[in-house]
Write an enzyme that holds these catalytic residues in place. Structure first.
Site, PDB file in Angstrom:
ATOM      1  CE  LYS A  43      -2.238  -0.595  -3.142  1.00 37.09           C
ATOM      2  NZ  LYS A  43      -3.023  -0.175  -4.323  1.00 37.09           N
ATOM      3  CB  THR A  45     -11.427   5.666   1.318  1.00 36.95           C
ATOM      4  OG1 THR A  45     -10.514   4.633   1.719  1.00 36.95           O
ATOM      5  CG2 THR A  45     -10.679   6.744   0.558  1.00 36.95           C
ATOM      6  CE1 TYR A  65      -3.514  -1.670   0.119  1.00 48.36           C
ATOM      7  CE2 TYR A  65      -1.881  -0.469   1.401  1.00 48.36           C
ATOM      8  CZ  TYR A  65      -2.943  -0.469   0.517  1.00 48.36           C
ATOM      9  OH  TYR A  65      -3.422   0.718   0.030  1.00 48.36           O
TER      10      TYR A  65
HETATM   11  N1  LIG Z   1      -7.407   4.747   1.730  1.00 44.44           N
HETATM   12  C1  LIG Z   1      -6.099   4.883   1.852  1.00 44.44           C
HETATM   13  O1  LIG Z   1      -5.603   5.284   2.927  1.00 44.44           O
HETATM   14  C2  LIG Z   1      -5.186   4.573   0.707  1.00 44.44           C
HETATM   15  C3  LIG Z   1      -3.869   5.037   0.766  1.00 44.44           C
HETATM   16  C4  LIG Z   1      -3.010   4.776  -0.288  1.00 44.44           C
HETATM   17  C5  LIG Z   1      -3.451   4.071  -1.385  1.00 44.44           C
HETATM   18  N2  LIG Z   1      -4.739   3.619  -1.425  1.00 44.44           N
HETATM   19  C6  LIG Z   1      -5.144   2.866  -2.616  1.00 44.44           C
HETATM   20  O2  LIG Z   1      -6.142   3.591  -3.303  1.00 44.44           O
HETATM   21  C7  LIG Z   1      -6.964   2.685  -4.037  1.00 44.44           C
HETATM   22  C8  LIG Z   1      -8.419   2.967  -3.705  1.00 44.44           C
HETATM   23  O3  LIG Z   1      -8.622   2.688  -2.343  1.00 44.44           O
HETATM   24  P1  LIG Z   1      -9.772   3.384  -1.467  1.00 44.44           P
HETATM   25  O4  LIG Z   1      -9.126   3.870  -0.238  1.00 44.44           O
HETATM   26  O5  LIG Z   1     -10.548   4.311  -2.309  1.00 44.44           O
HETATM   27  O6  LIG Z   1     -10.605   2.074  -1.071  1.00 44.44           O
HETATM   28  P2  LIG Z   1     -12.153   1.716  -1.174  1.00 44.44           P
HETATM   29  O7  LIG Z   1     -12.297   0.451  -0.411  1.00 44.44           O
HETATM   30  O8  LIG Z   1     -12.988   2.879  -0.804  1.00 44.44           O
HETATM   31  O9  LIG Z   1     -12.345   1.433  -2.743  1.00 44.44           O
HETATM   32  C9  LIG Z   1     -11.776   0.303  -3.367  1.00 44.44           C
HETATM   33  C10 LIG Z   1     -12.682  -0.092  -4.528  1.00 44.44           C
HETATM   34  O10 LIG Z   1     -12.049  -1.182  -5.224  1.00 44.44           O
HETATM   35  C11 LIG Z   1     -13.067  -2.102  -5.578  1.00 44.44           C
HETATM   36  N3  LIG Z   1     -12.508  -3.433  -5.822  1.00 44.44           N
HETATM   37  C12 LIG Z   1     -12.009  -4.319  -4.914  1.00 44.44           C
HETATM   38  N4  LIG Z   1     -11.639  -5.443  -5.535  1.00 44.44           N
HETATM   39  C13 LIG Z   1     -11.895  -5.278  -6.864  1.00 44.44           C
HETATM   40  C14 LIG Z   1     -11.728  -6.086  -8.010  1.00 44.44           C
HETATM   41  N5  LIG Z   1     -11.229  -7.330  -7.937  1.00 44.44           N
HETATM   42  N6  LIG Z   1     -12.075  -5.581  -9.223  1.00 44.44           N
HETATM   43  C15 LIG Z   1     -12.622  -4.332  -9.323  1.00 44.44           C
HETATM   44  N7  LIG Z   1     -12.824  -3.532  -8.262  1.00 44.44           N
HETATM   45  C16 LIG Z   1     -12.458  -4.001  -7.041  1.00 44.44           C
HETATM   46  C17 LIG Z   1     -14.029  -2.082  -4.389  1.00 44.44           C
HETATM   47  O11 LIG Z   1     -15.315  -2.632  -4.736  1.00 44.44           O
HETATM   48  C18 LIG Z   1     -14.066  -0.595  -4.065  1.00 44.44           C
HETATM   49  O12 LIG Z   1     -15.092   0.063  -4.792  1.00 44.44           O
HETATM   50  C19 LIG Z   1      -6.514   1.279  -3.629  1.00 44.44           C
HETATM   51  O13 LIG Z   1      -5.648   0.763  -4.617  1.00 44.44           O
HETATM   52  C20 LIG Z   1      -5.777   1.524  -2.332  1.00 44.44           C
HETATM   53  O14 LIG Z   1      -4.842   0.531  -2.080  1.00 44.44           O
HETATM   54  C21 LIG Z   1      -5.630   3.870  -0.419  1.00 44.44           C
END
Ligand SMILES: NC(=O)c1ccc[n+]([C@@H]2O[C@H](COP(=O)([O-])OP(=O)(O)OC[C@H]3O[C@@H](n4cnc5c(N)ncnc54)[C@H](O)[C@@H]3O)[C@@H](O)[C@H]2O)c1
Length: 237
Positions: free
Chosen positions: A160, A193, A156
């Site tokens: 990133k 999330t 991961y």
């Molecule tokens: N939650 C955290 O703590 C956090 C922190 C920093 C960054 N992020 C990043 O933020 C973004 C959103 O994450 P989140 O926390 O909302 O997660 P989440 O799991 O709630 O949402 C992720 C979404 O991506 C979709 N997805 C997965 N694979 C896919 C694909 N191949 N094509 C299209 N859609 C796909 C899933 O169906 C889901 O709806 C991600 O890139 C994550 O890495 C999250």
């Protein structure tokens, strides 16, 4: 607080918009007057987000696998056929795994990079092609784990970190070619999330679990709501 209807008459795609940060962003965008494609592999979740967005013809669920080139072609064609153009693309879809390097399979490594990195590359390229001449903005969602060290999530973190550098290069290319496309990358700390809840990321990093780990590493000692990141995305448009 963000002023109302800041995205009036804009057309946006938000990937990963069936859940979490992407969902909050798509709903905020719709509330700010944008036409929004809620793009996700999760068609049920995308349809639910569209229903929540409410206003007639302002949101459209599009099945998109961000790691597949043909899926991007279909997504862009669908949006342009419906609303005539693309102004804003938010590359938010992502997956997380929590395994140490020693036990990470090559298959898992490739899956994480296919979604998190290939997906951002394919999306950014498709967005630049769709916006060239008219202009627009592309916002890529990386993570603080692409900057700081969180043991237990090497795949991961690697994906990133690559998204951050990729986005800087793509932004410089767009600025140099004066094509009107602005590219931004956002690296949030921990966000509440389903991704955070369903993985056991960084559980050994600090006493008190993931929330304590994120707070410890976040420059502002925060653990965010998805709506806070969505407002940050809107601010960069
Ligand atoms: N939650 C955290 O703590 C956090 C922190 C920093 C960054 N992020 C990043 O933020 C973004 C959103 O994450 P989140 O926390 O909302 O997660 P989440 O799991 O709630 O949402 C992720 C979404 O991506 C979709 N997805 C997965 N694979 C896919 C694909 N191949 N094509 C299209 N859609 C796909 C899933 O169906 C889901 O709806 C991600 O890139 C994550 O890495 C999250």
């Amino acid at each position: 607080m963000v002023p109302n209807k800041r995205l009036a008459d804009k057309v946006s795609i938000v990937t990963g918009a069936a859940s979490g940060i992407g969902r909050a962003t798509a709903l905020l965008f719709a509330g700010q007057g944008s036409k929004v494609a809620v793009a996700d592999v999760d068609e049920v979740g995308a349809a639910a987000a569209v229903r929540e967005a409410g206003a007639h013809d302002s949101a459209l669920a599009v099945r998109l696998d961000v790691s597949a080139e043909s899926s991007w072609t279909n997504c862009i064609e669908t949006v342009v056929a419906r609303w005539g153009r693309l102004d804003v693309l938010v590359n938010c879809a992502g997956v997380a795994v929590a395994t140490p390097v020693e036990t990470t399979s090559l298959e898992e490594w490739r899956r994480v990079h296919a979604v998190n990195l290939d997906g951002v590359f394919l999306g950014t390229r498709a967005g630049i092609r769709a916006m060239r001449g008219r202009g627009g903005c592309i916002i890529n969602i990386a993570s603080l784990s692409g900057i700081e060290v969180f043991p237990g999530a090497a795949a991961y973190a690697s994906s990133k970190a690559a998204v951050i550098q990729f986005s800087k290069v793509a932004a410089a290319e767009c600025a140099h070619s004066a094509n009107g496309v602005r590219i931004t990358v956002i690296a949030p700390g921990g966000v509440k999330t389903p991704m955070w809840k369903t993985t056991r990321l960084w559980q050994d990093f600090a006493d008190g679990g993931e929330e304590a780990a994120w707070r410890k590493l976040d420059p502002q000692n925060c653990f965010y709501e998805p709506e806070e990141i969505a407002e940050c995305v809107l601010e960069t448009c």
